[in-house]
Write a protein that holds these residues in place. Structure first.
Motif, short mmCIF file in Angstrom:
data_model
loop_
_atom_site.label_atom_id
_atom_site.label_comp_id
_atom_site.label_asym_id
_atom_site.label_seq_id
_atom_site.Cartn_x
_atom_site.Cartn_y
_atom_site.Cartn_z
N SER A 23 1.25 -0.96 0.18
CA SER A 23 0.04 0.04 -0.06
C SER A 23 1.10 0.71 -0.02
CB SER A 23 -0.77 -0.58 1.20
OG SER A 23 -2.16 -1.07 0.89
N LYS A 24 0.65 2.76 -0.80
CA LYS A 24 1.19 3.51 -0.18
C LYS A 24 1.39 3.83 1.24
CE LYS A 24 0.01 5.18 -5.09
NZ LYS A 24 0.01 6.63 -5.92
N VAL A 25 -0.01 3.88 1.53
CA VAL A 25 0.14 3.91 2.91
C VAL A 25 0.61 2.47 4.14
CG1 VAL A 25 -0.56 5.29 5.59
CG2 VAL A 25 -0.70 6.40 3.18
N THR A 26 1.53 2.91 4.35
CA THR A 26 2.28 1.60 5.56
C THR A 26 2.11 2.22 7.06
OG1 THR A 26 3.03 -0.15 4.08
CG2 THR A 26 3.92 -0.18 5.84
N PHE A 27 1.84 1.09 7.62
CA PHE A 27 1.76 1.68 10.03
C PHE A 27 2.31 0.51 10.07
CE2 PHE A 27 -2.06 4.06 8.39
CZ PHE A 27 -2.10 5.46 9.08
N PHE A 28 3.35 0.92 11.26
CA PHE A 28 3.99 0.37 12.12
C PHE A 28 2.95 -0.07 13.83
CE2 PHE A 28 8.28 -0.43 10.12
CZ PHE A 28 7.66 -0.63 8.66
N VAL A 29 3.02 -0.92 13.55
CA VAL A 29 2.43 -0.63 15.56
C VAL A 29 2.60 -1.61 15.91
CG1 VAL A 29 0.40 0.70 14.24
CG2 VAL A 29 -0.06 -1.86 14.90
N VAL A 74 -0.07 11.54 -1.03
CA VAL A 74 -0.55 10.01 -1.73
C VAL A 74 -0.86 10.56 -3.08
CG1 VAL A 74 -1.56 7.96 -1.12
CG2 VAL A 74 -0.57 9.17 0.70
N GLN A 75 -2.18 10.93 -3.01
CA GLN A 75 -3.08 10.66 -3.76
C GLN A 75 -2.79 11.98 -5.32
OE1 GLN A 75 -5.57 9.00 -4.28
NE2 GLN A 75 -5.14 7.73 -2.78
N GLU A 110 0.37 13.52 -5.10
CA GLU A 110 2.14 13.99 -4.94
C GLU A 110 2.43 12.66 -6.04
OE1 GLU A 110 3.20 16.46 -6.42
OE2 GLU A 110 1.46 18.10 -5.23
N ASP A 111 2.14 11.30 -5.78
CA ASP A 111 2.37 10.07 -6.15
C ASP A 111 3.84 10.02 -5.00
OD1 ASP A 111 3.11 8.05 -6.78
OD2 ASP A 111 4.26 8.29 -9.00
N CYS A 112 3.23 9.76 -3.07
CA CYS A 112 3.73 10.07 -2.33
C CYS A 112 3.67 8.33 -1.21
CB CYS A 112 3.73 10.80 -1.50
SG CYS A 112 5.02 12.19 -2.21
N GLN A 113 4.78 7.70 -0.89
CA GLN A 113 4.49 6.42 -0.18
C GLN A 113 5.05 7.08 1.33
OE1 GLN A 113 6.88 3.37 -1.47
NE2 GLN A 113 5.74 2.09 0.16
N PHE A 114 3.97 6.43 2.17
CA PHE A 114 4.67 6.80 3.82
C PHE A 114 4.97 5.72 4.26
CE2 PHE A 114 2.26 10.98 1.65
CZ PHE A 114 3.15 11.67 3.76
N ILE A 115 5.60 5.18 5.24
CA ILE A 115 5.75 4.30 6.20
C ILE A 115 5.78 4.98 7.54
CG2 ILE A 115 7.04 2.26 6.92
CD1 ILE A 115 8.51 1.87 4.50
N ILE A 116 4.91 4.65 8.33
CA ILE A 116 4.37 5.46 9.40
C ILE A 116 4.81 4.90 10.98
CG2 ILE A 116 3.45 7.64 10.51
CD1 ILE A 116 1.66 7.96 8.62
N ALA A 117 5.06 4.76 11.93
CA ALA A 117 5.64 3.80 13.35
C ALA A 117 4.68 5.15 13.69
CB ALA A 117 6.94 3.53 13.39
N THR A 118 3.04 4.50 14.81
CA THR A 118 2.31 5.00 15.73
C THR A 118 1.75 4.86 16.06
OG1 THR A 118 0.60 6.93 15.05
CG2 THR A 118 0.65 5.12 13.28
#
Length: 242
Positions: free
Chosen positions: A36-42, A179-180, A182-190
């Motif tokens: 996915s373009k947005v991935t969360f680490f929990v 994301v929608q 600007e064609d960016c990818q995020f990986i976020i620890a939250t």
């Protein structure tokens, strides 16, 4: 999407009793597919999510203390202990991006001041003024609104640390546009149940000694927050014993 897979490369002389391989989730990791373009680490504190994120940031060429590829400054204990054992698979590879490390953001802001003085006082990429002259939350949003641009990968370690609930919602809007449009990818620890609610994201849990995908409603962040809001008096009575 740009970063497709993270692979952990073990060597025979690496002890699983030595950090960071002593972390159960890291120890059990082989390959991590990013879909996915947005991935969360929990996960709980110490579960390995920040350790893995720092390793990825180091291999991306970002300063593991926080920043992009051109931000060179030192912070004690900011070196990645894991990056030598990781391999990143890209399609295509990008070099633009940023690593936000909330715990060392003060040092990053000081670094920006030093760079601005060398350039004659320019803060164009950070809202037009020193990050130290903005509130903590304002400085984070200035970074997101001005420094973050298209075709890039952004690695964020606990971005909610400086954001009120309202500004977390603002961040979701900023991230969505990036994301929608600007064609960016995020990986976020939250740890934030607000940020975790972003639609169509992949949530990877680091709890229980392994990294596995989970649903939003199955995260402790959601369950504990919802139970507390629905049963505040009972919850407080149970934990406080009054």
């Amino acid at each position: 999407m740009f970063l497709k897979k993270v692979t952990l490369l073990y060597e025979e002389d690496v002890s699983k009793e030595t950090y960071p391989f002593s972390i159960p989730a890291i120890q059990s990791m082989t390959e991590l597919d990013l879909t996915s373009k947005v991935t969360f680490f929990v996960g709980e504190n110490g579960s390995g999510k920040s350790t893995l994120l720092e390793g990825i940031a180091d291999l991306c060429g970002f300063n593991p203390a926080g920043g992009g590829r051109n931000n060179t400054y030192d912070v004690d204990a900011s070196e990645s202990a894991l990056s030598d054992y990781l391999r990143l698979s890209w399609m295509p590879k990008v070099t633009n991006g940023f690593f936000l490390r909330a715990e060392s953001f003060y040092q990053f802001a000081s670094h920006v001041d030093d760079m601005a003085q060398q350039r004659g006082g320019s803060y164009q990429a950070y809202g037009g003024k020193s990050l130290h002259h903005q509130s903590h939350g304002e400085s984070f949003l200035s970074l997101f609104l001005n420094r973050f641009q298209g075709r890039a990968i952004y690695l964020l370690d606990e971005p909610e640390a400086a954001l009120s609930p309202q500004r977390q919602l603002t961040f979701l809007r900023v991230m969505h546009d990036l994301v929608q449009e600007e064609d960016c990818q995020f990986i976020i620890a939250t740890h934030s149940p607000i940020i975790l609610g972003y639609p169509d994201a992949t949530i990877l849990s680091f709890d229980d000694g392994e990294i596995k995908e989970t649903r939003y409603e199955m995260t402790e962040h959601y369950q504990i927050t919802k139970y507390y809001l629905d049963h505040r008096e009972k919850f407080l009575k149970d934990i406080l014993g009054d």
